[in-house]
Design an enzyme around this catalytic site. Structure first.
Site, PDB file in Angstrom:
ATOM      1  N   SER A  89      60.713  27.788 -47.895  1.00 37.42           N
ATOM      2  CA  SER A  89      60.732  28.950 -47.270  1.00 37.42           C
ATOM      3  C   SER A  89      59.980  28.833 -45.770  1.00 37.42           C
ATOM      4  CB  SER A  89      59.984  29.976 -47.970  1.00 37.42           C
ATOM      5  OG  SER A  89      58.792  29.639 -48.575  1.00 37.42           O
ATOM      6  N   LEU A  90      59.447  30.101 -45.238  1.00 30.44           N
ATOM      7  CA  LEU A  90      58.729  29.773 -44.058  1.00 30.44           C
ATOM      8  C   LEU A  90      57.249  30.636 -43.977  1.00 30.44           C
ATOM      9  CD1 LEU A  90      61.710  30.991 -41.687  1.00 30.44           C
ATOM     10  CD2 LEU A  90      60.889  28.682 -41.701  1.00 30.44           C
ATOM     11  N   LYS A 123      65.508  36.621 -37.662  1.00 30.89           N
ATOM     12  CA  LYS A 123      65.275  36.097 -39.194  1.00 30.89           C
ATOM     13  C   LYS A 123      66.018  37.252 -39.898  1.00 30.89           C
ATOM     14  CE  LYS A 123      61.847  35.260 -42.867  1.00 30.89           C
ATOM     15  NZ  LYS A 123      62.186  35.952 -43.700  1.00 30.89           N
ATOM     16  N   LYS A 295      61.480  27.510 -34.072  1.00 22.89           N
ATOM     17  CA  LYS A 295      61.382  26.096 -34.694  1.00 22.89           C
ATOM     18  C   LYS A 295      61.296  25.106 -33.652  1.00 22.89           C
ATOM     19  CE  LYS A 295      64.951  27.857 -37.921  1.00 22.89           C
ATOM     20  NZ  LYS A 295      66.397  27.742 -38.333  1.00 22.89           N
ATOM     21  N   CYS A 424      38.684  49.495 -71.011  1.00 23.70           N
ATOM     22  CA  CYS A 424      40.152  48.945 -70.568  1.00 23.70           C
ATOM     23  C   CYS A 424      40.984  50.409 -71.145  1.00 23.70           C
ATOM     24  CB  CYS A 424      40.421  47.934 -71.479  1.00 23.70           C
ATOM     25  SG  CYS A 424      42.254  47.585 -71.455  1.00 23.70           S
TER      26      CYS A 424
HETATM   27  S1  IVH Z   1      64.902  28.558 -41.471  1.00 21.94           S
HETATM   28  C1  IVH Z   1      63.048  24.871 -43.494  1.00 21.94           C
HETATM   29  N1  IVH Z   1      66.270  30.500 -40.036  1.00 21.94           N
HETATM   30  O1  IVH Z   1      63.872  33.321 -44.385  1.00 21.94           O
HETATM   31  C2  IVH Z   1      63.227  26.285 -43.220  1.00 21.94           C
HETATM   32  N2  IVH Z   1      65.417  30.721 -42.164  1.00 21.94           N
HETATM   33  O2  IVH Z   1      61.325  33.345 -45.320  1.00 21.94           O
HETATM   34  C3  IVH Z   1      64.716  26.952 -43.350  1.00 21.94           C
HETATM   35  N3  IVH Z   1      66.054  33.264 -43.028  1.00 21.94           N
HETATM   36  O3  IVH Z   1      64.660  31.108 -46.940  1.00 21.94           O
HETATM   37  C4  IVH Z   1      64.675  28.381 -42.842  1.00 21.94           C
HETATM   38  N4  IVH Z   1      66.747  34.015 -41.146  1.00 21.94           N
HETATM   39  O4  IVH Z   1      66.576  32.602 -46.404  1.00 21.94           O
HETATM   40  C5  IVH Z   1      65.509  30.226 -41.123  1.00 21.94           C
HETATM   41  N5  IVH Z   1      66.941  32.059 -38.694  1.00 21.94           N
HETATM   42  C6  IVH Z   1      66.394  31.901 -39.790  1.00 21.94           C
HETATM   43  C7  IVH Z   1      66.485  32.635 -41.016  1.00 21.94           C
HETATM   44  C8  IVH Z   1      66.088  32.142 -42.265  1.00 21.94           C
HETATM   45  C9  IVH Z   1      66.532  34.384 -42.396  1.00 21.94           C
HETATM   46  C10 IVH Z   1      65.358  33.108 -44.398  1.00 21.94           C
HETATM   47  C11 IVH Z   1      65.814  32.124 -45.265  1.00 21.94           C
HETATM   48  C12 IVH Z   1      64.570  31.478 -45.781  1.00 21.94           C
HETATM   49  C13 IVH Z   1      63.645  32.827 -45.357  1.00 21.94           C
HETATM   50  C14 IVH Z   1      62.326  32.403 -45.220  1.00 21.94           C
END
Ligand code: IVH
Length: 701
Positions: A89-90, A123, A295, A424
């Site tokens: 994930s990011l 994204k 990126k 509680c």
């Molecule tokens: S790159 C190693 N690019 O966001 C990184 N992810 O929050 C690979 N996502 O799991 C992900 N748009 O499902 C990348 N342009 C984009 C994206 C993207 C949506 C999603 C993806 C990832 C998630 C992370």
């Protein structure tokens, strides 16, 4: 060609027969004769239409339907599949400064001055999918799952027009990754259709996309117009290009949809400018996005930067700000969690926030309600929150909505300050706040039903024991009837309730078959990985990452248990060893030690483990390198790479990087300005080299 909706039964039947023949002949031409008669796109269109007709007239589906000829047979539950390369994930950021920090960190790590090139792209708010191509042929599609293992949804993915069945010019093995999503128009049409036919409607396009992709019957997936954008890759037998942008272009050339708003930026201001532009146009895109992803463009630099536990260092998601709405606070409920934490939940007059109806929101803890943070400082200008107040609700992406603000001008005259319970609400035990803790906790421990149920739910959850057929709902029902009270009871369920007066199969919602399936699923999980077990115990502060660190360190249950038993709070060799694990702090360690020291907790753990066959951690195949297994210390200034990068490289080569020199140290890499550590190394007779010798030693490995 007539739209599928407009076909009569007779027409549909005739067309299904014709399509079956055409697809079969195209298959033979391609697979047997190596001489395709039609283009890939035409082939995909035939399959797509066939599926759509089948979805509309399920009874007419032919016995030898082409749908069943490939991939998983419909009706099969999804099989699990391990990703050759993990799906990550990011890291998220919201503010411009965080993007500055991100770029700064990267420059520092790489020892790079000046600007770097980054790609910036939307994204997509969908779900990620990994597509495996071998010799240009789609052989598997898998969801992200937990990142390591996903679900095999190949048959369903084949119904998505944006996903080519065959690609030209690809390396022998190529995993293409991207996002499956649904456009707003398709989402609305789907919900309308569902409502008319009494089917399930979806809260937002992302849920609709996920629900549609994860259909057991691919024909249903085919009838739902899903789309796919490619933006990354997993395993590849050869690189597509030396840069991120080049790779995306290569994917586009192979026939994938790539996002047209992907651009190259020469620094943070260009990145942020693109972000603003995308944000401006967000509403007119026709599909949901929740931010912009940056990126590092140069893939050689991406490799050097590498990964943290679950996110790459070379990318970040710059999320759009959260969405807000105002509504009335109707009441405050206090929920009791697995560790006894009392969490206040706001019951709201339902309100739509960013397209989703919100009825509940978190109020964090009692201080938050009174208008103070955990250090006693004012938040919201010190305004407290009262039942009856007009409150602002805030929601960002997947995050649980929270009450963010309160409008004093609209406060009812009779509203009274909220009094947080000191008992509680579930078991009546005293609820205490220990100094320094923002949270009030129930002291009932294992006697508190709320804690017990939450622990059980945690125990069976996806990243813990993940027992098929035993989810939160089932656990709650079994607990309510007194059939299971603690995790070990799950493994005695069959012995106790497999036969006799009270049987699982006679419970509401269960039958002979489902009961047998459940017992089999439970048996299958008697064999369990050490990290999952440690996480499943639900010990406070022990999350998935720390469970993994502990498992890797202790390697087996016997060693782990012995160390926890022998550890004394704050002292002794075992405590030293525990707290020396990188990522294990004193708070976590204390929580572990006191859990193992508590007789009731300890008895519950022992009874549980007696039912299990805990798998030792398999050591990773030892890396072959001249520094594998060696303890290395870096000191002084490094000139060719940053400290962080040097550490990362050394660890990747199997070395252990330590911050201090001792008799155990194997090697000291000393740059200019090395002081005490170099002297210590000399005194201890530890081998010492300079940075150039270090680089020569590790070579290009
Ligand atoms: S790159 C190693 N690019 O966001 C990184 N992810 O929050 C690979 N996502 O799991 C992900 N748009 O499902 C990348 N342009 C984009 C994206 C993207 C949506 C999603 C993806 C990832 C998630 C992370």
């Amino acid at each position: 060609m007539k739209a599928v909706q407009d076909l009569s039964e007779t027409e549909a039947r005739a067309e299904l027969e014709r399509l079956a023949k055409d697809i079969a002949s195209a298959n033979l031409a391609y697979h047997r004769d190596d001489a395709p008669e039609i283009s890939d796109a035409d082939y995909d269109a035939l399959r797509q239409r066939n599926l759509a007709i089948e979805a509309r007239f399920p009874a007419m589906k032919l016995e030898d339907s082409p749908t069943d000829a490939v991939g998983a047979a419909p009706g099969d539950a999804f099989t699990k599949t391990r990703h050759a390369v993990r799906m990550l994930s990011l890291e998220n950021a919201f503010e411009e400064e965080e993007i500055e920090d991100f770029a700064g960190r990267i420059r520092k790590f790489l020892g790079h001055s000046g600007e770097l090139l980054f790609t910036a792209e939307p994204k997509i708010d969908g779900l990620s999918l990994s597509l495996r191509y071998e010799d240009g042929q789609l052989v598997q599609a898998a969801t992200r799952g937990d990142g390591k293992t996903g679900e095999n949804v190949t048959a369903n993915a084949r119904t998505i027009t944006d996903i080519p069945e065959r690609i030209e010019g690809a390396p022998a093995v190529l995993e293409v990754r991207g996002e499956v999503y649904m456009t707003h128009a398709a989402f609305e049409a789907l919900n309308e259709r569902q409502a008319q036919t009494g089917g399930k409607t979806f809260a937002n396009p992302r849920n609709a996309a996920a629900g549609s992709l994860r259909q057991l019957d691919p024909a249903i997936t085919a009838s739902r117009p899903l789309r796919f954008f490619a933006y990354a890759w997993g395993e590849q037998s050869a690189p597509l290009a030396p840069t991120q942008m080049g790779s995306i272009e290569a994917l586009a050339a192979m026939g994938f949809s790539t996002n047209p708003l992907t651009v190259l930026c020469d620094g943070v201001s260009a990145m942020v400018a693109h972000y603003r532009q995308i944000e401006q146009g967000r509403a007119t895109l026709g599909y949901d996005i929740d931010g912009v992803v940056y990126k590092v463009n140069d893939l050689a630099l991406q490799r050097r930067l590498g990964f943290r536990a679950a996110t790459p260092r070379w990318a970040i998601a710059h999320k759009f700000p959260a969405q807000l709405a105002w509504t009335r606070l109707l009441g405050i409920d206090v929920q009791v969690g697995r560790t006894g934490a009392l969490s206040p939940v706001a019951r709201l007059q339902p309100v739509t926030v960013g397209g989703v109806v919100v009825r509940n929101a978190t109020l964090h803890n009692e201080d938050y309600i009174t208008g103070r943070d955990s250090r006693g400082e004012q938040i919201r200008g010190g305004k407290d929150i009262r039942i009856g107040d007009w409150v602002q609700v805030y929601r960002a992406g997947d995050v649980i909505p929270k009450v963010a603000d309160v409008d004093l001008a609209q406060r009812p005259a009779d509203a009274e300050p909220y009094r947080f319970p000191d008992r509680c609400p579930e078991c009546g035990s005293e609820a205490l706040r220990i100094e320094g803790d923002a949270v009030r906790r129930c002291t009932g421990g294992l006697i508190c039903p709320a804690q017990a149920v939450e622990r059980l739910k945690h125990f069976v959850s996806r990243n813990a024991f993940d027992i098929e057929g035993l989810g939160a709902k089932q656990v709650e029902a079994f607990y309510k009837d007194g059939w299971i009270a603690q995790p070990s009871d799950i493994f005695e369920l069959k012995a106790r309730y497999g036969e006799g007066m009270k049987q699982v199969k006679n419970r509401e919602g269960w039958g002979e078959k489902s009961a047998d399936k459940l017992f089999a699923a439970i048996d299958a999980k008697r064999r369990i990985e050490l990290n999952r077990l440690i996480f499943a115990l639900g010990i406070r502060h022990v999350g998935e990452t720390s469970a993994q660190l502990l498992a890797v360190h202790y390697q087996g249950w016997a060693q782990f248990e012995a160390a926890m038993t022998a550890s004394r709070l704050g002292e002794g060799a075992e405590w030293q060893e525990l707290t020396a694990i990188d990522g294990v702090g004193a708070v976590l360690a204390a929580s572990l030690v006191s859990t193992f020291d508590n007789p009731a907790e300890r008895a519950a753990i022992d009874t549980l483990v007696a039912h299990l066959d805990v798998q030792d951690v398999v050591r990773r195949a030892p890396v072959e390198s001249p520094v594998a297994g060696k303890i290395v210390v870096f000191t002084g200034t490094l000139e060719k790479m940053s400290r962080a990068e040097a550490k990362n490289r050394a660890e990747a080569l199997g070395a252990k990087v330590s911050g201090s020199v001792s008799a155990k140290t194997d090697l000291v890499v000393a740059g200019p300005g090395a002081g005490t550590k170099a002297k210590q190394a000399e005194a201890l007779g530890v081998r010492m080299i300079d940075e150039d010798a270090w680089i020569a030693l590790i070579g290009d490995a």
